[in-house]
Design a protein around this motif. Sequence first.
Motif, PDB file in Angstrom:
ATOM      1  N   HIS A  28       0.823  -1.204   0.000  1.00  0.00           N
ATOM      2  CA  HIS A  28       0.000   0.000   0.000  1.00  0.00           C
ATOM      3  C   HIS A  28       0.860   1.257   0.000  1.00  0.00           C
ATOM      4  O   HIS A  28       0.596   2.209  -0.732  1.00  0.00           O
ATOM      5  N   ARG A  29       1.905   1.244   0.836  1.00  0.00           N
ATOM      6  CA  ARG A  29       2.776   2.406   0.949  1.00  0.00           C
ATOM      7  C   ARG A  29       4.145   1.959   1.457  1.00  0.00           C
ATOM      8  O   ARG A  29       4.236   1.050   2.277  1.00  0.00           O
ATOM      9  N   ILE A  30       5.204   2.598   0.977  1.00  0.00           N
ATOM     10  CA  ILE A  30       6.582   2.281   1.404  1.00  0.00           C
ATOM     11  C   ILE A  30       7.213   3.553   1.974  1.00  0.00           C
ATOM     12  O   ILE A  30       7.117   4.630   1.364  1.00  0.00           O
ATOM     13  N   GLY A  35      17.659   3.159   5.640  1.00  0.00           N
ATOM     14  CA  GLY A  35      18.082   1.769   5.799  1.00  0.00           C
ATOM     15  C   GLY A  35      17.080   0.909   6.533  1.00  0.00           C
ATOM     16  O   GLY A  35      17.263  -0.304   6.645  1.00  0.00           O
ATOM     17  N   VAL A  36      16.024   1.503   7.036  1.00  0.00           N
ATOM     18  CA  VAL A  36      14.923   0.745   7.637  1.00  0.00           C
ATOM     19  C   VAL A  36      13.682   1.014   6.788  1.00  0.00           C
ATOM     20  O   VAL A  36      13.269   2.164   6.614  1.00  0.00           O
ATOM     21  N   LEU A  37      13.101  -0.036   6.252  1.00  0.00           N
ATOM     22  CA  LEU A  37      11.936   0.091   5.374  1.00  0.00           C
ATOM     23  C   LEU A  37      10.660  -0.235   6.145  1.00  0.00           C
ATOM     24  O   LEU A  37      10.572  -1.287   6.801  1.00  0.00           O
ATOM     25  N   GLN A  49       1.407  -3.093   9.365  1.00  0.00           N
ATOM     26  CA  GLN A  49       2.713  -2.488   9.089  1.00  0.00           C
ATOM     27  C   GLN A  49       3.806  -3.543   9.154  1.00  0.00           C
ATOM     28  O   GLN A  49       3.901  -4.292  10.127  1.00  0.00           O
ATOM     29  N   LEU A  50       4.621  -3.589   8.106  1.00  0.00           N
ATOM     30  CA  LEU A  50       5.784  -4.465   8.054  1.00  0.00           C
ATOM     31  C   LEU A  50       7.037  -3.623   8.232  1.00  0.00           C
ATOM     32  O   LEU A  50       7.052  -2.435   7.892  1.00  0.00           O
ATOM     33  N   ILE A  51       8.085  -4.260   8.742  1.00  0.00           N
ATOM     34  CA  ILE A  51       9.358  -3.571   8.903  1.00  0.00           C
ATOM     35  C   ILE A  51      10.485  -4.487   8.426  1.00  0.00           C
ATOM     36  O   ILE A  51      10.415  -5.704   8.594  1.00  0.00           O
ATOM     37  N   CYS A  52      11.472  -3.890   7.792  1.00  0.00           N
ATOM     38  CA  CYS A  52      12.594  -4.687   7.303  1.00  0.00           C
ATOM     39  C   CYS A  52      13.864  -3.828   7.361  1.00  0.00           C
ATOM     40  O   CYS A  52      13.860  -2.674   6.917  1.00  0.00           O
TER      41      CYS A  52
END
Length: 593
Positions: A28-30, A35-37, A49-52
């Motif tokens: 949906h949105r980035i 360095g943290v997505l 919400q995802l985090i990588c």
Amino acid sequence: MHAYRSLTCAELTRDNVGQTVRLAGWVHRIRDHGGVLFIDLRDHYGITQLICDSDSAAFAEVEKLRSEWCIRIDGEVKARDASLINPKLPTGEIEVFIREMEVLGAAEELPLMVFGDQEYPEETRLRYRYLDLRREGMQANMMLRSDVVASIRRRMWDKGFREYQTPIITASSPEGARDFLVPSRLHPGKFYALPQAPQQFKQMMMVAGFDRYFQIAPCFRDEDPRADRSPTDFYQLDMEMSFVTQQDVFDTVSPDLAGVFEEFGGGRTVDAPQDWPQISYRDAALWYGTDKPDLRNPIKMQDVSEHFRGSGFAIFAKLLEQEGTEVRAIPAPTGGSRKFCDRMNKFAQGEGLPGMGYIFWREGDSGIEAAGPLAKNIGPERTEAIRQQLGLDMGDAAFFLGGKPGVFERVAGKARDVIGTELDLTETDRFAFAWIVDFPIYEKDEETGRIDFEHNPFSMPQGGLEALNGNPLDVLGFQYDLACNGYEIVSGAIRNHKPEIMFRAFELAGYPKEEVTRRFGGLVGAFRFGAPPHGGCAAGIDRIVMLLADEANIREVMLFPMNQRAEDLMMGAPSEPTNEQLRELSLRVIPQE
């Protein structure tokens, strides 16, 4: 674990912290925070919400993601810091750290964005409708539509109705609009039609002894498009009942429709069914300028012809010497300023009129004083009589239109709506209903003098056969519409179920018995074998949902609508047939000059 997901994007809570989960959906949105997505993953149910970061083995692949890619991820549920909790999301207390990712479907550059509230041309939205439908508002509208239909079905079953399906391919039958014709391969030169409504079939079901029928029915009409009408097809709640009067139909339908508006109206006020007025067609035209009045607006127009007959205002005085003319007033409480009157005058000019006469009342030396060009021409006695008739006071105004009502009623009705809106008289947080009754069956063509049907020719005339032996223009039908907030949402009638009355009704409009039998043979034949008195109505699903969704355009509540030119831009319809198809149907297309 399931191949694609163990939970939806709306289900994760703090209770899932520490668990490994699998999710699937659209990007949906980035957001790249050095360095943290952070990625909002969306499915039909919600957003997670995802985090990588660089610690994840999937980081290199996640960096390649773009909006609306369809992905599957495995990850660990983590609790958000207290300062980062999003109370607007059901999943706002957690986030998922991506351990593994698979791209299920990459997306090219988007012709329209799903994230955000950007406006796009309707052509773009309809051509890429599958993307437009991913947007939050559109998803909500389509789910609302589905829920409304399910609620209607439950209510009909609870009332003792059963749902039956009628044919989609049938014979051509004039019902007020153009048919869509379907050529027959097996019968060269002959055509089926898509039904404009299940009208004749449901009536024959009553003859067959099915007492209470309903159907969420598709209807097909080749019509000119409007904001509240599809140019090709629409859905309606179609129903019919045997051994009923007009009031029986009202008493059956009204509580169910009120219930639907209460259930899905978002807290807006719904007028109680027992308070829904029954207004004659002629009174609706006089008071509101339309047979689908918006009763949230309290303004009622009135006939004020007598105050202008023989007056000093020559335009209206001479007009009233002609037969069939009148002058109507549109009251405008609180509209008593020259600035507002000039604004309404400009509105009338925009509608193709020279303007609208007006009077406004202000404080004078001896009390209330009438002002404006009309007031000077007709004098204080007549202006005071008009004020008294309209129930107006200091600071109010009235606007006037004259001529034959059929010519100016439409503009008068629009002016009433504009005045109600401009002066904040129209309630915006309410659903106001009115049954419009006593429709005239016939009208007279002023040029030819010919009598023809003005409204539904299959309605039972009030007074039966005897009424048809008098002046046709005086004949009223047991026909009715339900108006809500300026839209017609229901139309129906008590049906003419007696062949002798039907033949006489059509004879008055110039249709001999032989033609009626030829065009409506199935119905006429059925009525020869003990037809019960019956009646019913149809409620427009699309318009009902449009009102509930607070949308101004019916295409906002239809999954895959046509555009204004009756084209399906997404599927490429209408399309040219192949030569082989034409040969099979024994057809030839004649090129237009």
